[in-house]
Design an enzyme around this catalytic site. Structure first.
Site, PDB file in Angstrom:
ATOM      1  N   ASP A 256     -11.937  34.314 -23.679  1.00  0.00           N
ATOM      2  CA  ASP A 256     -12.023  35.223 -24.815  1.00  0.00           C
ATOM      3  C   ASP A 256     -12.441  34.464 -26.069  1.00  0.00           C
ATOM      4  OD1 ASP A 256     -11.794  37.248 -26.642  1.00  0.00           O
ATOM      5  OD2 ASP A 256      -9.592  37.381 -26.564  1.00  0.00           O
ATOM      6  N   LYS A 263     -13.493  34.231 -32.722  1.00  0.00           N
ATOM      7  CA  LYS A 263     -12.226  33.597 -33.092  1.00  0.00           C
ATOM      8  C   LYS A 263     -12.487  32.277 -33.806  1.00  0.00           C
ATOM      9  CE  LYS A 263      -9.450  35.226 -29.167  1.00  0.00           C
ATOM     10  NZ  LYS A 263      -8.458  35.974 -29.939  1.00  0.00           N
ATOM     11  N   ASP A 274      -6.508  33.956 -20.768  1.00  0.00           N
ATOM     12  CA  ASP A 274      -6.554  35.384 -21.084  1.00  0.00           C
ATOM     13  C   ASP A 274      -6.696  36.247 -19.826  1.00  0.00           C
ATOM     14  OD1 ASP A 274      -6.200  37.098 -23.190  1.00  0.00           O
ATOM     15  OD2 ASP A 274      -8.330  37.297 -23.660  1.00  0.00           O
ATOM     16  N   GLU A 335     -10.588  43.195 -27.057  1.00  0.00           N
ATOM     17  CA  GLU A 335     -11.327  43.525 -25.841  1.00  0.00           C
ATOM     18  C   GLU A 335     -10.422  43.866 -24.665  1.00  0.00           C
ATOM     19  OE1 GLU A 335     -10.435  40.580 -26.595  1.00  0.00           O
ATOM     20  OE2 GLU A 335      -9.738  39.766 -24.687  1.00  0.00           O
ATOM     21  N   ARG A 337      -7.718  45.678 -24.347  1.00  0.00           N
ATOM     22  CA  ARG A 337      -7.398  47.105 -24.231  1.00  0.00           C
ATOM     23  C   ARG A 337      -8.596  47.904 -23.723  1.00  0.00           C
ATOM     24  NH1 ARG A 337      -5.895  47.136 -30.557  1.00  0.00           N
ATOM     25  NH2 ARG A 337      -5.374  45.005 -29.950  1.00  0.00           N
TER      26      ARG A 337
HETATM   27  N1  BES Z   1      -6.480  37.452 -25.973  1.00  0.00           N
HETATM   28  C1  BES Z   1      -6.168  37.825 -27.286  1.00  0.00           C
HETATM   29  C2  BES Z   1      -4.669  37.806 -27.579  1.00  0.00           C
HETATM   30  C3  BES Z   1      -3.969  36.477 -27.509  1.00  0.00           C
HETATM   31  C4  BES Z   1      -3.619  35.826 -28.665  1.00  0.00           C
HETATM   32  C5  BES Z   1      -3.586  35.951 -26.306  1.00  0.00           C
HETATM   33  C6  BES Z   1      -2.934  34.619 -28.597  1.00  0.00           C
HETATM   34  C7  BES Z   1      -2.910  34.769 -26.235  1.00  0.00           C
HETATM   35  C8  BES Z   1      -2.574  34.097 -27.380  1.00  0.00           C
HETATM   36  C9  BES Z   1      -6.687  39.249 -27.578  1.00  0.00           C
HETATM   37  O1  BES Z   1      -7.821  39.597 -26.892  1.00  0.00           O
HETATM   38  C10 BES Z   1      -7.007  39.309 -29.019  1.00  0.00           C
HETATM   39  O2  BES Z   1      -7.900  38.653 -29.432  1.00  0.00           O
HETATM   40  N2  BES Z   1      -6.259  40.106 -29.771  1.00  0.00           N
HETATM   41  C11 BES Z   1      -6.472  40.259 -31.162  1.00  0.00           C
HETATM   42  C12 BES Z   1      -6.449  41.716 -31.491  1.00  0.00           C
HETATM   43  C13 BES Z   1      -6.899  42.049 -32.878  1.00  0.00           C
HETATM   44  C14 BES Z   1      -8.375  41.757 -33.037  1.00  0.00           C
HETATM   45  C15 BES Z   1      -6.608  43.500 -33.170  1.00  0.00           C
HETATM   46  C16 BES Z   1      -5.348  39.516 -31.879  1.00  0.00           C
HETATM   47  O3  BES Z   1      -4.224  39.552 -31.427  1.00  0.00           O
HETATM   48  O4  BES Z   1      -5.649  38.876 -32.882  1.00  0.00           O
HETATM   49 ZN    ZN Z   2      -8.179  38.642 -25.132  1.00  0.00          ZN
HETATM   50 MN    MN Z   3      -9.566  39.039 -27.941  1.00  0.00          MN
END
Ligand code: BES
Ligand code: ZN
Ligand code: MN
Length: 481
Positions: A256, A263, A274, A335, A337
């Site tokens: 991811d 990110k 992920d 992504e 969800r």
């Molecule tokens: N895979 C990430 C969530 C994640 C964060 C997993 C830290 C493991 C450790 C997910 O896809 C994500 O990026 N979520 C975002 C959502 C936001 C953009 C609404 C997040 O949590 O920042």
């Molecule tokens: Zn993710």
């Molecule tokens: Mn993500």
């Protein structure tokens, strides 16, 4: 590692290390007391949790060593504590080059649950995350056999099956993303299914396009690696008496980057885990195939890579999900969800009457619960209560978060049926609401394992990397349905 049940007398155990548990303020009783009392008296050992002391050539015993292992407070000792303790013992003795270990438990703990937990602790402790280290000596130190003196053969077997499945899942999640692409994840799933007699079907990009899985495909389109939807089915031999059918859906993002909503580079390397939710449900199926519960179980893993390639989905894109609902993608990093909802809709079409999804879904759950508890969400309290009971028996800490209707308001889109983010506040809850919007009334639980699926640092009982969390509660739930 060879796992055995050896109902022997203490004095007859002839392994490299005979392990007994000493509690905080409660030293072991006869016949081991003679050897261990001095350790307590001298203050060298107090019985604190995970403490270890080693005596050589213990008088009156055949074993080469007597290992005193700290159980902590006696009245707080349970199967979960024992799992960690045997893990810590195995890792500590392994590092010293000891090859065979036998665990003896007091009368009070000679139950099946404790025997299974002890075996699990040992097998889980054995897995290292060092496949890519080329040091030729790294495999010299290994524990060849672990035995328990009490419990039934079935319990010992169950413990081995669960922990080996959990190691399978951890092993997959530990793989770097250049190795474990969606295609390879599907290949590993297919191999596992054929080895354990499960049905396996992999839906490719064309098939998903035909079906109309626009939410999943939108995430996949930025990567050169094609997506895959893994479907594995377990059917009980005897026709089930009810129509209940459990669906396990695991997020399988093999990497991811965040996509166009990219990110920050700091820590991005961790995003190879992920797909830990996907790995957990595949591992659960591996155990279920051997334990053979009476309820049908279907696992679905939408596998994609979230990349910012030239074909990548853009913020503001509107996609149509398999359910027919449209989604405005405001943030391409939300992504998980998007792939889960198409898999959940498909699971319903396959006849699943109860669904659990496991996903490393939000950073917000790490803020809320840290690395201790899984976050749980549901549209059906009775169903979650069942799962929480299974989680408790398995020592997988899980904490429910609320799902008031007010949170759902944050997902209203200007241009589509809904958008895919709800803002920073309550981020794990709005993520859960997004998914819930697509499952309607089907009993469903969402587990956010972002905080619990990965260890940055090794624990005394487990190597750093993937934990395989969630798997054991899934198997226990199916077993006790
Ligand atoms: N895979 C990430 C969530 C994640 C964060 C997993 C830290 C493991 C450790 C997910 O896809 C994500 O990026 N979520 C975002 C959502 C936001 C953009 C609404 C997040 O949590 O920042
Ligand atoms: Zn993710
Ligand atoms: Mn993500």
């Amino acid at each position: 590692m060879d796992i055995r049940l050896e109902p022997k007398q203490l004095a007859e155990v002839d392994s490299d290390a005979l392990v007994i548990v000493g509690f905080d303020g409660a030293p072991p009783l006869a016949p081991a007391a003679e050897q261990t009392n001095e350790l307590y008296d001298s203050g060298e050992f107090s019985g604190k949790a995970l403490e270890i002391a080693i005596l050589h050539r213990p008088a009156g015993l055949k074993a080469k060593r007597l290992v005193l292992a700290g159980g902590g407070k006696r009245d707080r000792f349970d199967a979960a504590e024992l799992r960690k303790l045997t893990g810590a013992v195995v890792r500590s003795l392994k590092s010293k080059g000891i090859h065979s270990i036998t665990l003896s438990l007091d009368e009070a703990w000679r139950s099946d649950d404790f025997a299974a937990a002890a075996v699990e602790g040992a097998v889980l402790a054995d897995l290292e995350n060092d496949r890519y280290k080329t040091d030729p000596k790294k495999n010299e130190k290994r524990v060849d056999s672990f035995s328990v003196l009490s419990g039934s053969q079935a319990a010992v077997e169950r413990g081995r099956i669960l922990a080996e499945a959990q190691n399978f899942s951890r092993d997959i999640a530990n793989e770097p993303a250049n190795v474990l692409t969606p295609t390879l994840l599907a290949e590993r799933a297919r191999q596992m299914a054929s080895e354990f007699g499960l049905e396996c079907e992999i839906l490719d990009q064309d098939r998903m396009r035909q079906l109309g899985m626009g939410a999943l495909l939108g995430v996949a389109q930025g990567s050169a690696e094609p997506p895959a939807l893994i479907v594995i089915r377990y059917k009980p031999a005897k026709a089930p008496t009810s129509t209940d059918h459990l669906g396990l859906i695991g997020k399988g993002v093999t990497f991811d980057t965040g996509g166009i909503s990219i990110k920050p580079s700091d820590g991005m390397e961790k995003m190879r885990y992920d797909m830990a939710g996907g790995a957990a449900v595949l591992g659960a199926m591996r155990a279920i195939a051997q334990i053979k519960p009476s309820i049908p179980v279907t696992a679905l893993v939408p596998a994609v890579e979230n990349m910012p390639g030239s074909k990548a989905q853009r913020p503001g894109d509107i996609v149509k999900s398999l359910s027919g609902k449209t989604i405005e993608v405001l943030n391409t990093d939300a992504e998980g969800r998007l792939i889960l909802i198409d898999a959940l809709t498909y699971a319903q079409r396959l006849g699943c009457t109860h669904m659990i999804d496991a996903a490393t879904l939000t950073g917000a759950i790490v803020v809320a619960l840290g690395s201790v508890n899984i976050g749980a969400f549901t549209n059906n309290q009775a169903f979650l209560d069942k799962l929480l009971a299974a989680a408790k028996s398995e020592g997988e800490k899980t904490w429910q978060l609320p799902m008031d209707e007010e949170y759902k308001e944050l997902l209203k889109s200007n241009f589509a049926d809904l958008h895919n983010i709800g803002g920073r506040a309550g981020g794990s809850i709005t993520a859960a609401w997004f998914i819930r919007d697509f499952v309607d009334e089907t009993p469903w639980v969402h587990l956010d394992i972002a905080g619990t699926a990965w260890l940055d640092d090794a624990k005394p009982y487990m190597a750093k990397g993937a934990t395989g969390v969630g798997l054991r509660m899934f198997v226990r739930l199916a077993e006790t349905w």
